[in-house]
Design a protein around this motif. Structure first.
Motif, PDB file in Angstrom:
ATOM      1  N   SER A  23       0.834  -1.185   0.000  1.00  0.00           N
ATOM      2  CA  SER A  23       0.000   0.000   0.000  1.00  0.00           C
ATOM      3  C   SER A  23       0.874   1.243   0.000  1.00  0.00           C
ATOM      4  N   ALA A  24       0.439   2.239  -0.708  1.00  0.00           N
ATOM      5  CA  ALA A  24       1.169   3.512  -0.747  1.00  0.00           C
ATOM      6  C   ALA A  24       0.302   4.632  -0.176  1.00  0.00           C
ATOM      7  N   HIS A  25      -0.555   4.291   0.764  1.00  0.00           N
ATOM      8  CA  HIS A  25      -1.439   5.299   1.337  1.00  0.00           C
ATOM      9  C   HIS A  25      -0.686   6.310   2.202  1.00  0.00           C
ATOM     10  N   HIS A  26       0.577   6.073   2.443  1.00  0.00           N
ATOM     11  CA  HIS A  26       1.383   7.006   3.225  1.00  0.00           C
ATOM     12  C   HIS A  26       2.104   7.997   2.323  1.00  0.00           C
ATOM     13  N   LEU A  27       1.879   7.898   1.019  1.00  0.00           N
ATOM     14  CA  LEU A  27       2.559   8.775   0.057  1.00  0.00           C
ATOM     15  C   LEU A  27       1.554   9.622  -0.705  1.00  0.00           C
ATOM     16  N   MET A  28       1.940  10.859  -0.983  1.00  0.00           N
ATOM     17  CA  MET A  28       1.172  11.711  -1.876  1.00  0.00           C
ATOM     18  C   MET A  28       2.166  12.220  -2.909  1.00  0.00           C
ATOM     19  N   ILE A  29       2.190  11.534  -4.025  1.00  0.00           N
ATOM     20  CA  ILE A  29       3.146  11.848  -5.082  1.00  0.00           C
ATOM     21  C   ILE A  29       2.468  12.729  -6.122  1.00  0.00           C
ATOM     22  N   SER A  30       3.145  13.788  -6.477  1.00  0.00           N
ATOM     23  CA  SER A  30       2.673  14.661  -7.536  1.00  0.00           C
ATOM     24  C   SER A  30       3.662  14.543  -8.688  1.00  0.00           C
ATOM     25  N   LEU A  31       3.133  14.357  -9.888  1.00  0.00           N
ATOM     26  CA  LEU A  31       3.982  14.313 -11.070  1.00  0.00           C
ATOM     27  C   LEU A  31       3.854  15.646 -11.789  1.00  0.00           C
ATOM     28  N   ILE A  32       4.965  16.343 -11.909  1.00  0.00           N
ATOM     29  CA  ILE A  32       4.976  17.680 -12.495  1.00  0.00           C
ATOM     30  C   ILE A  32       5.897  17.673 -13.703  1.00  0.00           C
ATOM     31  N   ASN A  33       5.396  18.179 -14.817  1.00  0.00           N
ATOM     32  CA  ASN A  33       6.200  18.269 -16.034  1.00  0.00           C
ATOM     33  C   ASN A  33       7.005  19.565 -15.976  1.00  0.00           C
ATOM     34  N   PHE A  34       8.220  19.480 -15.481  1.00  0.00           N
ATOM     35  CA  PHE A  34       9.056  20.658 -15.317  1.00  0.00           C
ATOM     36  C   PHE A  34       9.521  21.230 -16.655  1.00  0.00           C
ATOM     37  N   LYS A  35       9.380  20.474 -17.724  1.00  0.00           N
ATOM     38  CA  LYS A  35       9.721  20.990 -19.052  1.00  0.00           C
ATOM     39  C   LYS A  35       8.747  22.090 -19.475  1.00  0.00           C
ATOM     40  N   LYS A  36       7.580  22.133 -18.839  1.00  0.00           N
ATOM     41  CA  LYS A  36       6.579  23.148 -19.161  1.00  0.00           C
ATOM     42  C   LYS A  36       6.626  24.332 -18.191  1.00  0.00           C
ATOM     43  N   LEU A  37       7.670  24.361 -17.363  1.00  0.00           N
ATOM     44  CA  LEU A  37       7.860  25.467 -16.426  1.00  0.00           C
ATOM     45  C   LEU A  37       9.191  26.154 -16.700  1.00  0.00           C
ATOM     46  N   ARG A  38       9.281  27.397 -16.297  1.00  0.00           N
ATOM     47  CA  ARG A  38      10.539  28.135 -16.451  1.00  0.00           C
ATOM     48  C   ARG A  38      11.466  27.920 -15.261  1.00  0.00           C
ATOM     49  N   ILE A  39      11.117  27.015 -14.385  1.00  0.00           N
ATOM     50  CA  ILE A  39      11.945  26.673 -13.230  1.00  0.00           C
ATOM     51  C   ILE A  39      12.165  25.167 -13.219  1.00  0.00           C
ATOM     52  N   ASN A  40      13.222  24.751 -12.550  1.00  0.00           N
ATOM     53  CA  ASN A  40      13.497  23.318 -12.463  1.00  0.00           C
ATOM     54  C   ASN A  40      12.982  22.759 -11.131  1.00  0.00           C
ATOM     55  N   LYS A  41      13.144  21.497 -10.950  1.00  0.00           N
ATOM     56  CA  LYS A  41      12.629  20.804  -9.760  1.00  0.00           C
ATOM     57  C   LYS A  41      13.241  21.357  -8.475  1.00  0.00           C
ATOM     58  N   ASP A  42      14.538  21.610  -8.478  1.00  0.00           N
ATOM     59  CA  ASP A  42      15.197  22.140  -7.281  1.00  0.00           C
ATOM     60  C   ASP A  42      14.634  23.515  -6.905  1.00  0.00           C
ATOM     61  N   GLN A  43      14.426  24.379  -7.897  1.00  0.00           N
ATOM     62  CA  GLN A  43      13.869  25.698  -7.636  1.00  0.00           C
ATOM     63  C   GLN A  43      12.435  25.586  -7.108  1.00  0.00           C
ATOM     64  N   PHE A  44      11.676  24.671  -7.687  1.00  0.00           N
ATOM     65  CA  PHE A  44      10.293  24.435  -7.257  1.00  0.00           C
ATOM     66  C   PHE A  44      10.261  24.026  -5.790  1.00  0.00           C
ATOM     67  N   ILE A  45      11.132  23.104  -5.428  1.00  0.00           N
ATOM     68  CA  ILE A  45      11.209  22.628  -4.043  1.00  0.00           C
ATOM     69  C   ILE A  45      11.584  23.767  -3.102  1.00  0.00           C
ATOM     70  N   LYS A  46      12.550  24.606  -3.496  1.00  0.00           N
ATOM     71  CA  LYS A  46      12.954  25.741  -2.653  1.00  0.00           C
ATOM     72  C   LYS A  46      11.795  26.707  -2.444  1.00  0.00           C
ATOM     73  N   MET A  47      10.986  26.919  -3.477  1.00  0.00           N
ATOM     74  CA  MET A  47       9.827  27.799  -3.345  1.00  0.00           C
ATOM     75  C   MET A  47       8.810  27.226  -2.364  1.00  0.00           C
ATOM     76  N   LEU A  48       8.610  25.921  -2.414  1.00  0.00           N
ATOM     77  CA  LEU A  48       7.695  25.287  -1.463  1.00  0.00           C
ATOM     78  C   LEU A  48       8.226  25.412  -0.034  1.00  0.00           C
ATOM     79  N   ILE A  49       9.501  25.158   0.141  1.00  0.00           N
ATOM     80  CA  ILE A  49      10.110  25.251   1.470  1.00  0.00           C
ATOM     81  C   ILE A  49       9.971  26.673   2.013  1.00  0.00           C
ATOM     82  N   ASN A  50      10.151  27.668   1.150  1.00  0.00           N
ATOM     83  CA  ASN A  50       9.988  29.061   1.579  1.00  0.00           C
ATOM     84  C   ASN A  50       8.569  29.364   2.044  1.00  0.00           C
ATOM     85  N   LYS A  51       7.610  28.563   1.623  1.00  0.00           N
ATOM     86  CA  LYS A  51       6.209  28.720   2.041  1.00  0.00           C
ATOM     87  C   LYS A  51       5.858  27.786   3.206  1.00  0.00           C
TER      88      LYS A  51
END
Length: 95
Positions: A1-29
């Motif tokens: 079971s993966a009920h302990h996970l909430m995975i989001s799949l994000i197409n970073f090719k359609k963003l002007r930021i990469n995964k690391d930048q995205f994560i930093k923005m979330l952490i800042n919030k």
């Protein structure tokens, strides 16, 4: 079971930021995501495998997967905050 996970799949090719930048923005919030399932061959013991094999699916999943906070007493208010914050970041940085 993966009920302990909430995975989001994000197409970073359609963003002007990469995964690391995205994560930093979330952490800042105040949202603390995690990288999810780093491909095994990226670990030092297995590095030699990458030269011999292609792991396109592993790379594709790793490049888009983001594990979002999910825990027993996560309130609906905080859950909505996570989703709204992600939506705002995506909207702001979409190509």
């Amino acid at each position: 079971s993966a009920h302990h996970l909430m995975i989001s799949l994000i197409n970073f090719k359609k963003l002007r930021i990469n995964k690391d930048q995205f994560i930093k923005m979330l952490i800042n919030k105040g949202i603390y995501p995690q990288y999810h399932y780093i491909p095994i061959y990226r670990f030092s013991y297995y590095k030699r495998l990458k030269d011999r094999y292609k792991f396109k699916n592993s790379e594709s999943y790793y490049n888009s997967a983001l594990s979002l906070p999910l825990y027993y007493n996560l309130s609906e208010k905080n859950f909505i905050k996570v989703i709204q914050t992600i939506k705002k970041i995506i909207k702001k940085h979409a190509i």
